[in-house]
Design a protein around this motif. Structure first.
Motif, PDB file in Angstrom:
ATOM      1  N   ALA A1039     -58.468 -39.894  -3.312  1.00 49.72           N
ATOM      2  CA  ALA A1039     -57.772 -41.057  -3.860  1.00 49.72           C
ATOM      3  C   ALA A1039     -57.772 -42.225  -2.894  1.00 49.72           C
ATOM      4  N   THR A1040     -57.795 -41.940  -1.597  1.00 48.88           N
ATOM      5  CA  THR A1040     -57.847 -43.021  -0.619  1.00 48.88           C
ATOM      6  C   THR A1040     -59.086 -43.884  -0.812  1.00 48.88           C
ATOM      7  N   ILE A1041     -60.191 -43.232  -1.240  1.00 47.36           N
ATOM      8  CA  ILE A1041     -61.448 -43.949  -1.416  1.00 47.36           C
ATOM      9  C   ILE A1041     -61.577 -44.482  -2.846  1.00 47.36           C
ATOM     10  N   SER A1042     -61.283 -43.589  -3.822  1.00 54.12           N
ATOM     11  CA  SER A1042     -61.530 -43.952  -5.221  1.00 54.12           C
ATOM     12  C   SER A1042     -60.402 -44.781  -5.829  1.00 54.12           C
ATOM     13  N   GLY A1043     -59.207 -44.653  -5.263  1.00 56.21           N
ATOM     14  CA  GLY A1043     -58.059 -45.335  -5.841  1.00 56.21           C
ATOM     15  C   GLY A1043     -57.496 -44.644  -7.062  1.00 56.21           C
ATOM     16  N   ARG A1044     -58.006 -43.469  -7.420  1.00 56.74           N
ATOM     17  CA  ARG A1044     -57.543 -42.733  -8.606  1.00 56.74           C
ATOM     18  C   ARG A1044     -56.786 -41.490  -8.154  1.00 56.74           C
ATOM     19  N   LYS A1045     -55.494 -41.479  -8.474  1.00 54.26           N
ATOM     20  CA  LYS A1045     -54.652 -40.362  -8.062  1.00 54.26           C
ATOM     21  C   LYS A1045     -54.621 -39.291  -9.146  1.00 54.26           C
ATOM     22  N   LEU A1046     -54.772 -38.049  -8.735  1.00 56.52           N
ATOM     23  CA  LEU A1046     -54.565 -36.902  -9.615  1.00 56.52           C
ATOM     24  C   LEU A1046     -53.222 -36.281  -9.230  1.00 56.52           C
ATOM     25  N   LEU A1047     -52.329 -36.175 -10.214  1.00 53.34           N
ATOM     26  CA  LEU A1047     -50.963 -35.755  -9.926  1.00 53.34           C
ATOM     27  C   LEU A1047     -50.702 -34.322 -10.358  1.00 53.34           C
ATOM     28  N   GLN A1048     -49.865 -33.655  -9.585  1.00 56.80           N
ATOM     29  CA  GLN A1048     -49.354 -32.328  -9.919  1.00 56.80           C
ATOM     30  C   GLN A1048     -47.837 -32.335  -9.737  1.00 56.80           C
ATOM     31  N   THR A1049     -47.170 -31.490 -10.486  1.00 59.61           N
ATOM     32  CA  THR A1049     -45.701 -31.453 -10.458  1.00 59.61           C
ATOM     33  C   THR A1049     -45.217 -30.302  -9.603  1.00 59.61           C
ATOM     34  N   ARG A1050     -44.151 -30.553  -8.849  1.00 63.02           N
ATOM     35  CA  ARG A1050     -43.501 -29.530  -8.031  1.00 63.02           C
ATOM     36  C   ARG A1050     -41.994 -29.567  -8.298  1.00 63.02           C
ATOM     37  N   ILE A1051     -41.366 -28.420  -8.109  1.00 69.80           N
ATOM     38  CA  ILE A1051     -39.913 -28.309  -8.313  1.00 69.80           C
ATOM     39  C   ILE A1051     -39.305 -27.572  -7.132  1.00 69.80           C
ATOM     40  N   THR A1052     -38.106 -27.977  -6.750  1.00 73.56           N
ATOM     41  CA  THR A1052     -37.349 -27.262  -5.726  1.00 73.56           C
ATOM     42  C   THR A1052     -36.037 -26.779  -6.324  1.00 73.56           C
ATOM     43  N   HIS A1053     -35.622 -25.587  -5.934  1.00 76.92           N
ATOM     44  CA  HIS A1053     -34.328 -25.059  -6.361  1.00 76.92           C
ATOM     45  C   HIS A1053     -33.396 -24.844  -5.169  1.00 76.92           C
ATOM     46  N   ASN A1054     -33.814 -25.364  -4.012  1.00 80.72           N
ATOM     47  CA  ASN A1054     -32.947 -25.234  -2.843  1.00 80.72           C
ATOM     48  C   ASN A1054     -32.869 -26.543  -2.066  1.00 80.72           C
ATOM     49  N   ASP A1055     -32.745 -27.639  -2.808  1.00 77.01           N
ATOM     50  CA  ASP A1055     -32.510 -28.958  -2.238  1.00 77.01           C
ATOM     51  C   ASP A1055     -33.607 -29.382  -1.279  1.00 77.01           C
ATOM     52  N   GLY A1056     -34.854 -29.110  -1.674  1.00 76.17           N
ATOM     53  CA  GLY A1056     -35.981 -29.571  -0.875  1.00 76.17           C
ATOM     54  C   GLY A1056     -36.376 -28.641   0.234  1.00 76.17           C
ATOM     55  N   GLY A1057     -35.735 -27.488   0.331  1.00 75.46           N
ATOM     56  CA  GLY A1057     -36.129 -26.539   1.369  1.00 75.46           C
ATOM     57  C   GLY A1057     -37.523 -25.992   1.136  1.00 75.46           C
ATOM     58  N   SER A1058     -37.890 -25.788  -0.117  1.00 73.55           N
ATOM     59  CA  SER A1058     -39.240 -25.329  -0.483  1.00 73.55           C
ATOM     60  C   SER A1058     -39.542 -25.833  -1.887  1.00 73.55           C
ATOM     61  N   TRP A1059     -40.843 -25.951  -2.177  1.00 70.87           N
ATOM     62  CA  TRP A1059     -41.297 -26.507  -3.446  1.00 70.87           C
ATOM     63  C   TRP A1059     -42.344 -25.584  -4.061  1.00 70.87           C
ATOM     64  N   ARG A1060     -42.413 -25.563  -5.387  1.00 70.77           N
ATOM     65  CA  ARG A1060     -43.387 -24.724  -6.080  1.00 70.77           C
ATOM     66  C   ARG A1060     -43.802 -25.406  -7.381  1.00 70.77           C
ATOM     67  N   PRO A1061     -44.942 -25.011  -7.936  1.00 73.94           N
ATOM     68  CA  PRO A1061     -45.369 -25.584  -9.221  1.00 73.94           C
ATOM     69  C   PRO A1061     -44.460 -25.121 -10.355  1.00 73.94           C
ATOM     70  N   LEU A1062     -44.514 -25.844 -11.480  1.00 73.14           N
ATOM     71  CA  LEU A1062     -43.792 -25.432 -12.680  1.00 73.14           C
ATOM     72  C   LEU A1062     -44.576 -24.335 -13.383  1.00 73.14           C
ATOM     73  N   SER A1063     -43.865 -23.282 -13.760  1.00 76.60           N
ATOM     74  CA  SER A1063     -44.529 -22.174 -14.463  1.00 76.60           C
ATOM     75  C   SER A1063     -44.895 -22.619 -15.871  1.00 76.60           C
ATOM     76  N   PRO A1064     -46.150 -22.427 -16.280  1.00 71.07           N
ATOM     77  CA  PRO A1064     -46.534 -22.854 -17.629  1.00 71.07           C
ATOM     78  C   PRO A1064     -46.029 -21.876 -18.678  1.00 71.07           C
ATOM     79  N   PRO A1065     -45.758 -22.339 -19.883  1.00 71.30           N
ATOM     80  CA  PRO A1065     -45.381 -21.410 -20.961  1.00 71.30           C
ATOM     81  C   PRO A1065     -46.591 -20.565 -21.365  1.00 71.30           C
ATOM     82  N   PRO A1066     -46.374 -19.402 -21.932  1.00 66.77           N
ATOM     83  CA  PRO A1066     -47.511 -18.535 -22.305  1.00 66.77           C
ATOM     84  C   PRO A1066     -48.327 -19.081 -23.470  1.00 66.77           C
TER      85      PRO A1066
END
Length: 1474
Positions: A1039-1066
């Motif tokens: 993205a630094t070169i192309s200017g196009r950002k690819l985004l992913q989502t993260r969630i924390t359940h301990n106030d930013g102590g650790s982060w993980r992806p969102l579990s997809p539905p089946p």
């Protein structure tokens, strides 16, 4: 003590006549005699003195001796009540409804009763000694049930070294002829529902209310949550009902119950989560329906434990004085509507004293007239503790408006006064009032019609009492005359035909009296020199005999006489002709123009003419009030049920419900007769035949009526321009919108109907008060602005000191004290002014007056905030150093300084030489300091607004080289986004999190997305602390070169102590598997940076754990138009797709209904679910497709009404508003049973249900929420508080990386490259036994875990000093002496009644002048927080309560229907318990 000694005088006493000032000598040729007097001496001042109602019998209580004295001849002679043992009388109580009875209570279980007005006293036995409360007897008001009395006694049981006590209630139905029976144990107060003649209702004649506890206690101590209001109609034999006050099981924390005028009032402490001690009032007028009393200024008019007083109220409304200032002696008076539930501000800066008494009194017998004192220098009193300057104000319309009291034009000698009475600011009359009482009973008036007296002064403010004179009004306060020099005590007799006054500044041997309403005065010498202490007569002021209580000076005291004298004064002989009909006139109350009619009628009395030389002679016959009904006017009507006030109109809150017999044909043109929106105010007597008939039913279309159950309705409204702003008032159904054509519109019924405000004005902005949910401000392009303090029901216009600024500074800044605002406007900016700049001024009274703060500013705001609890007078300004020229052209060469000013900027301190800006976040004050030497920034953090600490950042992430954004936080830490990209690259950066004091920042997550405006894809879920969702840039190098950002989502359940992806539905919403099935697949959702309205959050405050979002399942986030709609019910742990395509969403009715609408193209329908997405139904709202831009509902998400804001493709310049009402979808109300969960419509849910970890932040918490597939409406019933099941052992989830540490790919915290760990902290805090070396981890401050893994603790070291001695050493040296002291205090505390939050009922204004019986003079409901008193206060309170119980004061006059007499609620105080 022997009988009081007497002196007598006949008519031979001489008298002197004073100069005739007005109309010459009294007319008539009859020869009158002089007054007569008798003197009785006592050793002590009477603690209580009253007349039996409508009799000549009086009773006196010498509390020092413990004796009762009785007079059967209006005080002429006195005899001790010999049937009562000497010294036994501890308390004297008159029966308020049976004038033969009174009771003397002793310190034991044997008490005394008279049934012949004190001639004889008979003893009776009770099961327990009297309780230490103000009035331990409660009486039934029905004359046929005069013998029904409730007695409060204290029962004690020995426990170990001490004893445990509780208050029990007993009852008798024969006035103690037989031993009373137990009513209810362990109470604080019981009272008959029929205990006031004004509280009229059809409840069972035996209905009793008790404030008690729902759980037994072995120690005598109860938690506040167990205090409830109980009721019974059979003396609690079989019926023991808990009054739910309309709020169900949350009706806990009851502090007191009182009957005030026609209202029954319950005060309880708000025990809801997060509340900080507010009190709530619930009111009923019929004992069946209870409603909460709502005050304006939701933030500042809070009812605190020591901060409100229910003052004297009429049958029309309740009046409550609330302490709004920091000073406890400054208040604001609020007056209610007819049912006591909605209050409006009546008078600001009222004078209070430290005991909660308020300078406010209504004029006896005259409806709507009252006198109050305000503090004209309230700000100086609050800021500098300056002496108060009081000004008296009068109302003629029940508090709707107030004006100064017009001063008389001449003084006592007939000379003109030294100021101009037409200048009310500098020359008005001011009177001493309730807080400075100098006589028995009422302050100003009596049952003598229209006669009002007071001690006061003329000028800009009230002078000290000793510098005042005495004034009289004979027209209920409209006009006044100075009738005596110096301050006097005064009393009215013979229905006002005689007025007696005695000097109150020095010793005297005479009284002054007038028989012509103060025109002429005579002097009567009663032969002894004394200092007057009180002057009184029979309670209805119909006698010509008076009692003067005085203290004899030591030099004048004779050896065989006591120090205190009671002088009986008889003026019956002064006139020998009884008045005839010709001597009377018809006197109209409120004779001022436009004030004659109140509540639909005029009042008049038959009153003796001032110059009639005769006596009325109608002893014990009260003046009769007559009424003449007026033609009905607008003021006689109020909004009908289900209608709300909007400006000067009543508009429907929604479709009107109609009888089942109407609108049955299905014909679309059919109509019905419905409410006009108005009803006659209950109790109003106006003549509808001669006036307007605003309450007559009107014909309405059946299509406008409330639909049948299961149906949905909508209304469509088109605005002429695009919507620029829209705001709901919190906890209200009123919404404001501002359009692009500068107009403002208001709906008071959630968008059902709309009205334009102030057509023709150009509005630049709407400001909602950030701390007071019922205030808003409409700013024009001039100095003019409009404001509301009642959620838009009324608007007022004021002028600001300058037009709004165009320097991008916030125009209005707020603080928790809602009247205090800062305005920043343009000065000198007309045209291209050479000195154009922004100037800040502040107001302490919501914009009525302004004072300069600073000029050449870009930001001025209050330092204090809701959580930043620092000096409320502190103002902070970003101010330019060089204050010359035009601010338009300033650059970096003119640095911005940060200036702090306490005492409203009068004491200034420069905090920083150069700043970029500052902000307040939660409990933190954060400053961006500009360091020009290094061309960098520094982050400074403060918790007190005075001392700052520089933020410490990991290497390479210091703000000196990066821009940053302060993010939201509610967990006692600062989240900060540090932008790491530069130049043309699209922006993203790292999220850093601070320690608890905001000084050390550690890396929480890197590569977090932000946009070009500095907004970050970061959002915390509402209601579940510590859960946050972000979007990260997955391809930072590319993205630094192309200017196009690819985004992913993260969630924390301990106030930013650790982060993980969102579990997809089946599977998706149609049951199909997703194309992406690899381990890199996850759910990704669109975030904050893409929202046009930041208020459209993922979650809702009303439904914990439910989250909605638009996104996709894949490796990266897809474009918005390629996304679908998802829902989580467990705080983001698991997700399900609920519908294809991107939708806007809104939660309603606490999640029982969710509405979504297509957000990709124009549409004609919405989708809604009542089972949280399992099934969806469609509702078509229009034949035309409309592009919807937003869905809004009330901010609390508790309504079933939604408003869609959009545009029609046919008219893109206009706006469409669609109101959709789902209220009739179901009429079933959800039931919540906290005591029996699982058998109601709610479930207990925990965020840990669907994950391995049982705990979140070291605790397992359960929440109540509606069962998903239950079809019922939650409504506005209070939510059950969260329930902590247990505290958990610490795990890795409870820790985050220490400063200079980062997580590696394995999730472990490791030292960042090239960095050094912080030095060990070897300080020992509190009772720590050990200190620990630092590790790579620190405990998340918000976590409450206990034990378990302590990753934050390294090697352990013994704390120095304390551990050098054994525990037994420290026990005997330190603990044991305090333990003994504590045991003594604890015993005292238990036995004094303080342990249960005692409710005390002292009777009148001050301890010196208590009233036990029927003083309608002051009905007060107030509370005193004991934690301010301390142990010494507990001891003092024990003595004071005992003294109060023994000294309940002097009987004041009985009331008419508009002056209630409430024996059990004259002054009601509660003490809180922690």
């Amino acid at each position: 003590m022997s009988a009081p000694k007497k002196e007598q005088s006949g008519c031979g006493w001489s008298h002197t006549s004073e100069g005739i000032r007005l109309n010459g000598a009294a007319r008539g040729t009859e020869y009158a005699q002089d007054p007569k007097h008798d003197v009785s001496y006592f050793d002590n001042s009477p603690a209580q003195l009253f007349f039996f109602d409508d009799t000549s019998s009086a009773v006196l209580h010498d509390v020092a001796e413990g004796n009762i004295y009785v007079s059967q001849d209006e005080g002429k002679s006195w005899e001790r009540a010999s049937d009562i043992p000497t010294g036994a009388a501890g308390m004297l109580i008159e029966h308020p409804f049976e004038n033969h009875y009174a009771f003397v209570l002793t310190g034991g279980t044997t008490h005394y009763r008279t049934d012949d007005r004190g001639r004889t006293w008979r003893q009776f036995e009770v099961p327990a000694a009297v309780s230490f409360i103000g009035n331990p007897l409660s009486f039934h008001s029905d004359p046929a049930k005069w013998g029904h009395i409730i007695y409060h006694g204290t029962v004690c049981e020995r426990v170990g070294w001490g004893e445990t006590c509780q208050d029990n209630a007993f009852y008798t139905t024969d006035a103690f002829d037989t031993t009373p029976k137990t009513l209810r144990p362990d109470i604080t107060r019981c009272q008959y529902a029929h205990s006031s003649k004004d509280f009229k209702h059809d409840a069972n004649e035996n209905l009793i209310y008790c404030v008690g506890f729902d759980a037994a206690s072995a120690t005598g101590s109860h938690s506040l949550s167990s205090s409830r209001l109980f009721s019974s109609t059979d003396y609690f034999q079989s019926e023991n009902k808990i009054e739910d006050l309309g709020i169900g099981r949350n009706a806990r924390g009851v502090m007191a119950f009182a009957i005030v005028s026609k209202f029954a009032v319950v005060a309880l402490k708000d025990l809801s989560p997060g509340n900080n001690g507010d009190m709530l009032l619930y009111v009923t007028v019929n004992t069946r329906e209870w409603a909460q009393a709502h005050f304006p200024h939701a933030s500042s008019a809070r009812l605190r434990e020591n901060a409100y007083t229910i003052v004297e109220s009429t049958i029309h409304s309740l009046a409550v004085d609330v302490m709004l200032q920091d000073q406890s002696t400054i208040g604001t008076l609020f007056v209610s509507n007819s049912n006591g539930t909605f209050f409006v501000e009546s008078l600001k800066d009222t004078n209070r004293n430290e005991f909660g008494f308020v300078d406010f009194e209504t004029i006896y017998g005259v409806e709507g007239v009252g006198i109050s004192n305000i503090i004209v220098n309230a700000q100086d009193v609050e800021r500098q503790r300056a002496p108060k300057r009081l000004r008296s104000m009068i109302t003629l319309d029940d508090g709707s408006s107030w004006s100064p009291i017009r001063a008389p034009s001449t003084d006592f000698d007939g000379a003109r006064i030294k100021c101009d009475p037409s200048d009310s600011d500098q020359c008005s009359l001011h009177l001493h009032s309730v807080t400075n009482s100098h006589n028995y009973g009422r302050i100003f008036s009596s049952p003598a019609p229209g006669l009002v007296m007071g001690v006061g002064s003329i000028g800009p403010y009230l002078l000290p009492y000793e510098e005042c004179d005495t004034f009289l009004s004979i027209d209920a306060g409209l006009s006044w005359n100075m009738i005596r020099r110096d301050a006097h005590k005064y009393e009215f007799g013979d229905q006002g035909s005689i007025i007696v006054a005695v000097n109150d500044e020095e010793s005297t041997n005479s009284v002054k009296y007038s028989t012509d309403m103060g025109k002429n005065w005579k002097t009567y010498d009663f032969g002894i020199n004394l200092r007057a202490r009180g002057l009184t007569t029979v309670s209805d002021s119909t006698s010509q005999k008076f009692i003067l209580v005085g203290q004899v000076s030591r030099q004048d005291q004779k050896s065989d006489q006591g120090r205190y004298a009671i002088v009986f004064l008889d003026f019956a002989a002064t006139r020998n002709r009884k008045c005839s009909d010709d001597d009377f006139e018809k006197w109209y109350a409120r004779s001022a123009r436009d004030k004659e009619c109140l509540m639909g009628h005029k009042q008049w009395y038959r009153r003796r003419k001032p110059d009639a030389n005769c006596y009325v002679g109608e002893k014990f016959n009260d003046p009769v009030e007559h009424e003449e009904n007026c033609a009905c006017e607008d003021a006689d009507f109020e909004c009908d049920y289900n209608f709300v006030r909007s400006g000067d109109k009543c508009v429907p809150s929604g479709p009107e419900s109609i009888p089942s017999t109407q609108c049955t044909t299905g014909n679309p043109t059919e109509s019905y007769l419905g409410s006009s929106g108005y009803r006659l105010i209950p109790g109003n007597t106006c003549d509808r035949s001669r006036g307007i008939k605003k309450d007559e039913p009107v014909s309405k279309k059946c299509s406008e009526a409330q639909p049948a159950e299961g149906e949905i309705i909508n209304q469509i409204f088109e605005f002429p321009a695009q919507i620029i702003q829209h705001h709901y008032f919190k906890q209200s159904s009123t919404i404001l919108v501002r359009l692009s054509d500068y107009s403002v519109w208001q709906s008071s019924n959630e968008g059902y109907s709309w009205d334009q405000l102030f057509e023709g004005e150009r509005f630049l902005a709407i400001y909602m008060h950030t701390h007071s949910s019922d205030r808003a401000y409409l700013l024009t392009d001039s100095r003019k602005f409009f404001y509301t303090t009642d959620t838009g029901r009324s608007w007022n216009q004021l002028n600001a000191p300058s037009p709004p600024n165009f320097f991008h500074a916030e125009v209005i800044r707020f603080q928790p004290r809602s009247d205090y605002i800062i305005w920043t406007g343009n000065v000198g900016c007309e045209g291209m002014g050479d000195h154009c700049h922004a100037e800040a001024q502040y107001s302490w009274n919501n914009g009525r007056d302004w004072k300069f703060v600073e000029n050449y500013v870009v930001n001025c705001q209050w330092a204090r905030d809701s959580e930043l609890l620092i000096d409320p007078t502190q103002i902070m300004c970003e101010s330019y150093l060089n204050k010359q020229g035009s601010q338009r052209f300033f650059g970096r060469n003119n640095p911005l300084q940060l200036i702090s000013g306490t005492d409203y900027f009068s004491q200034k301190t420069k905090l920083f030489d150069r700043v970029v800006g500052f902000t307040k976040f939660s409990e933190f004050l954060i400053v961006a300091e500009d360091l020009p030497a290094t061309n960098s920034l520094d982050l400074q953090v403060s918790l007190d607004g005075r001392t700052f600490a520089a933020g410490q950042f990991p290497q390479g992430m210091h703000p000196e080289t990066h821009t940053y954004t302060i993010l939201e936080s509610s967990t006692m830490s600062i989240f900060l986004h540090m932008t790491m990209t530069t130049g043309p690259s699209p922006p993203w950066g790292n999220i850093l999190k601070s320690n608890s004091n905001g000084t050390y920042f550690g890396l929480s997550l890197d590569n977090v997305n932000r946009n070009n405006d500095g907004y970050v894809d970061f959002e915390k879920l509402i209601g579940l602390d510590g859960i946050a969702i972000v979007n990260i840039v997955a391809n930072p190098q590319e993205a630094t070169i192309s200017g196009r950002k690819l985004l992913q989502t993260r969630i924390t359940h301990n106030d930013g102590g650790s982060w993980r992806p969102l579990s997809p539905p089946p599977s998706d919403s149609v049951g199909q598997k997703y194309d992406c099935t690899s381990t890199s697949c996850a759910l990704h959702i669109h975030g904050y940076t893409e929202r046009p309205d930041a208020r459209a959050t993922y979650s809702s405050p009303s439904v914990v754990g439910v989250v909605m979002a638009v996104g996709n399942v894949g490796e990266v986030l897809a474009p918005y138009t390629d996304s679908d709609t998802f829902l989580s019910r467990d705080g983001g742990f698991t997700w399900e797709e609920v519908h294809k395509d991107a939708h806007l969403w809104e939660f309603g009715d606490s999640g029982s209904i969710i509405v979504i609408v297509n957000d990709e193209e124009p549409t004609d329908h919405v989708l809604f679910t009542i089972d949280e997405g399992i099934t969806w139904r469609q509702y078509q709202f229009s034949q035309e497709k409309i592009r919807i831009r937003s869905i809004v509902t009330v901010p609390e998400d508790t309504s079933r009404k939604f408003t869609l804001l959009g545009q029609s493709p046919r008219s893109p310049s206009s706006s469409i508003v669609i109101h959709i009402d789902f209220t009739s979808l179901t009429h079933k109300q959800c039931t919540l049973n906290i005591e029996d969960p699982g058998h109601d419509d709610f479930e207990l849910w925990s965020p840990s249900e669907e994950r391995n970890e049982a705990c979140l932040f070291g605790r397992q918490t359960l929440y109540h929420r509606r069962v998903r597939n239950t079809n019922c409406a939650v409504g506005h019933q209070p939510k059950a508080e969260e329930k902590i099941v247990r505290y958990c052992a610490c795990t890795q989830e409870d820790f985050e990386c220490e400063f200079n540490y980062v997580r590696n790919t394995a999730g472990e915290c490791v030292l960042a490259s090239g960095m050094q760990p912080l030095a060990d902290d070897d300080t020992c805090r509190g009772d720590d036994d050990y200190w620990y070396e630092r590790t790579a981890y620190r405990k998340i401050f918000y976590s409450s875990c206990e034990g378990g893994q302590r990753l934050d603790r390294g090697t352990r070291h013994l704390c120095p000093g304390v551990k050098g001695h054994s525990a037994w050493f420290w026990f005997f040296v330190l603990i044991f002496p305090f333990g003994i002291t504590a045991l003594i205090a604890f015993w005292w505390y238990r036995n004094s009644g303080r342990a249960r939050g005692t409710i005390r009922l002292p009777g009148d204004y001050q301890a010196m002048y208590r009233s036990a019986s029927g003083s309608g003079a002051l009905s007060t409901l107030a509370s005193v927080p004991w934690f301010l008193l301390g142990l010494a206060g507990i001891a003092w309170e024990y003595v004071a309560s005992t003294a109060e119980s023994m000294s309940l004061g002097f009987r004041s006059r009985r009331g008419y229907r508009d002056i209630p007499v409430d024996e059990d609620a004259q002054i009601l105080r509660f003490e809180d318990e922690e």
